[in-house]
Motif scaffolding. Sequence first.
Motif, short mmCIF file in Angstrom:
data_model
loop_
_atom_site.label_atom_id
_atom_site.label_comp_id
_atom_site.label_asym_id
_atom_site.label_seq_id
_atom_site.Cartn_x
_atom_site.Cartn_y
_atom_site.Cartn_z
N ASN A 22 0.85 -1.19 0.00
CA ASN A 22 0.00 0.00 0.00
C ASN A 22 0.89 1.24 0.00
O ASN A 22 2.11 1.15 0.18
N HIS A 23 0.24 2.36 -0.20
CA HIS A 23 0.95 3.64 -0.28
C HIS A 23 0.28 4.63 0.68
O HIS A 23 -0.21 5.69 0.27
N ILE A 24 0.28 4.24 1.94
CA ILE A 24 -0.44 4.98 2.98
C ILE A 24 0.44 6.02 3.67
O ILE A 24 -0.07 6.99 4.25
N LEU A 25 1.76 5.88 3.62
CA LEU A 25 2.62 6.89 4.26
C LEU A 25 2.43 8.24 3.60
O LEU A 25 2.35 8.34 2.37
N PRO A 26 2.39 9.31 4.38
CA PRO A 26 2.04 10.62 3.81
C PRO A 26 3.20 11.32 3.09
O PRO A 26 4.32 11.36 3.58
N GLY A 27 2.88 11.82 1.90
CA GLY A 27 3.77 12.74 1.21
C GLY A 27 5.05 12.18 0.63
O GLY A 27 5.97 12.95 0.35
N VAL A 28 5.12 10.86 0.43
CA VAL A 28 6.38 10.30 -0.08
C VAL A 28 6.27 9.79 -1.51
O VAL A 28 7.28 9.57 -2.17
N ASP A 29 5.02 9.56 -2.00
CA ASP A 29 4.86 9.12 -3.38
C ASP A 29 3.47 9.54 -3.87
O ASP A 29 2.95 10.57 -3.45
N ASP A 30 2.85 8.72 -4.72
CA ASP A 30 1.55 9.08 -5.28
C ASP A 30 0.39 8.58 -4.42
O ASP A 30 -0.75 8.55 -4.88
N GLY A 31 0.69 8.20 -3.19
CA GLY A 31 -0.35 7.74 -2.28
C GLY A 31 -0.88 8.86 -1.39
O GLY A 31 -1.16 9.96 -1.87
N PRO A 68 15.56 5.06 3.02
CA PRO A 68 15.20 5.06 4.45
C PRO A 68 15.07 6.45 5.07
O PRO A 68 14.27 6.65 5.98
N THR A 69 15.83 7.43 4.56
CA THR A 69 15.77 8.77 5.17
C THR A 69 14.49 9.51 4.83
O THR A 69 14.15 10.50 5.49
N THR A 70 13.75 9.08 3.80
CA THR A 70 12.46 9.69 3.50
C THR A 70 11.30 8.83 4.00
O THR A 70 10.27 9.36 4.41
N ILE A 71 11.50 7.52 4.00
CA ILE A 71 10.41 6.61 4.36
C ILE A 71 10.25 6.45 5.86
O ILE A 71 9.13 6.53 6.40
N LEU A 72 11.34 6.22 6.56
CA LEU A 72 11.23 5.92 8.01
C LEU A 72 10.72 7.10 8.84
O LEU A 72 9.93 6.89 9.77
N PRO A 73 11.12 8.35 8.55
CA PRO A 73 10.51 9.47 9.29
C PRO A 73 9.01 9.57 9.07
O PRO A 73 8.26 9.91 10.00
N ALA A 74 8.55 9.28 7.85
CA ALA A 74 7.11 9.30 7.58
C ALA A 74 6.40 8.21 8.38
O ALA A 74 5.30 8.41 8.91
N LEU A 75 7.05 7.06 8.49
CA LEU A 75 6.49 5.97 9.30
C LEU A 75 6.39 6.39 10.76
O LEU A 75 5.35 6.16 11.41
N GLU A 76 7.43 6.99 11.29
CA GLU A 76 7.42 7.42 12.69
C GLU A 76 6.35 8.47 12.96
O GLU A 76 5.73 8.49 14.02
N GLU A 92 4.19 -0.88 9.83
CA GLU A 92 5.61 -1.01 9.51
C GLU A 92 5.86 -0.45 8.12
O GLU A 92 4.92 -0.03 7.43
N ALA A 93 7.11 -0.42 7.70
CA ALA A 93 7.42 0.11 6.37
C ALA A 93 8.47 -0.74 5.67
O ALA A 93 9.41 -1.24 6.30
N ALA A 94 8.28 -0.92 4.39
CA ALA A 94 9.27 -1.51 3.49
C ALA A 94 9.29 -0.60 2.27
O ALA A 94 9.33 0.62 2.42
N ALA A 95 9.25 -1.17 1.07
CA ALA A 95 9.23 -0.35 -0.14
C ALA A 95 8.79 -1.20 -1.31
O ALA A 95 8.79 -2.44 -1.25
N GLU A 96 8.40 -0.54 -2.38
CA GLU A 96 8.11 -1.20 -3.66
C GLU A 96 9.16 -0.72 -4.66
O GLU A 96 9.17 0.44 -5.07
N TYR A 97 10.05 -1.62 -5.03
CA TYR A 97 11.19 -1.27 -5.87
C TYR A 97 10.89 -1.49 -7.35
O TYR A 97 10.44 -2.59 -7.74
N MET A 98 11.14 -0.49 -8.16
CA MET A 98 11.06 -0.66 -9.60
C MET A 98 12.32 -1.39 -10.07
O MET A 98 13.44 -1.03 -9.69
#
Length: 244
Positions: A22-31, A68-76, A92-98
């Motif tokens: 999912n793309h629920i974390l705020p402000g990091v992609d098109d979610g 991690p420097t953009t994703i993990l702060p959004a998770l916290e 929790e957070a992981a990623a979707e890699y192209m």
Amino acid sequence: MFSIFKKKVLGDFSFLQTDLHNHILPGVDDGAKSINDSIELLQQMQQLGYKKIICTPHILGNIYPNNPTTILPALEKVKRVLNENNIAMQVEAAAEYMADENFVEAVEKKKPFLCFGEKKFILIEMSYLAPSPYLEQCVFQLILDGYQPVLAHPERYNYYHKQMNKYEQWKEKGCWLQLNALSLTGYYGKHVKQTAEKLLTAQLIDLLGTDLHHAQHMAALHYLCTTPYYKMLSQYPHFKNATI
């Protein structure tokens, strides 16, 4: 700050327990665009019976150059706001890699990846225009390095729709397949829906994800619970979400 009224739920996905795409974390992609969007979506996921949400923002070249420097702060931030509002939800957070040149380089240099679960699941996607020429070598190397590759939404790759053997080949190479629940609603088109049905009937799917981005996706997820496909999913014997 957030809605206290529960949307009427016509079904639930407690048989899965975990949403892993999912793309629920705020402000990091098109979610989700804001923390309010994130919390509203998480509350509705909770109402649908999910216990754990693994957020998987895009990592895609210069379009979504996440790390991690953009994703993990959004998770916290999400965790903090959930705690402040007494919302009991494991996030929790992981990623979707192209599977592009950048990903190949990261695999070759054995850079650490944002993955999930004890098996070190790593979610990978390809372009919708053409298959990645790099994916096979990446899957092979990732398995050698102790990861479990998962191909995101294989039913959405139109170039495979008349080549069902391709899906079997990915399974033979050790790659797991993750279906988008919304594919069964026709959200992505008729052919994607038909392919999703074929993959389920052939029992080639390992994991079910929402690929949730926004309220329209959530509405489609609720709609899915009113269709015969909901029963099909709830009785499918091979989803491994609950073990993650």
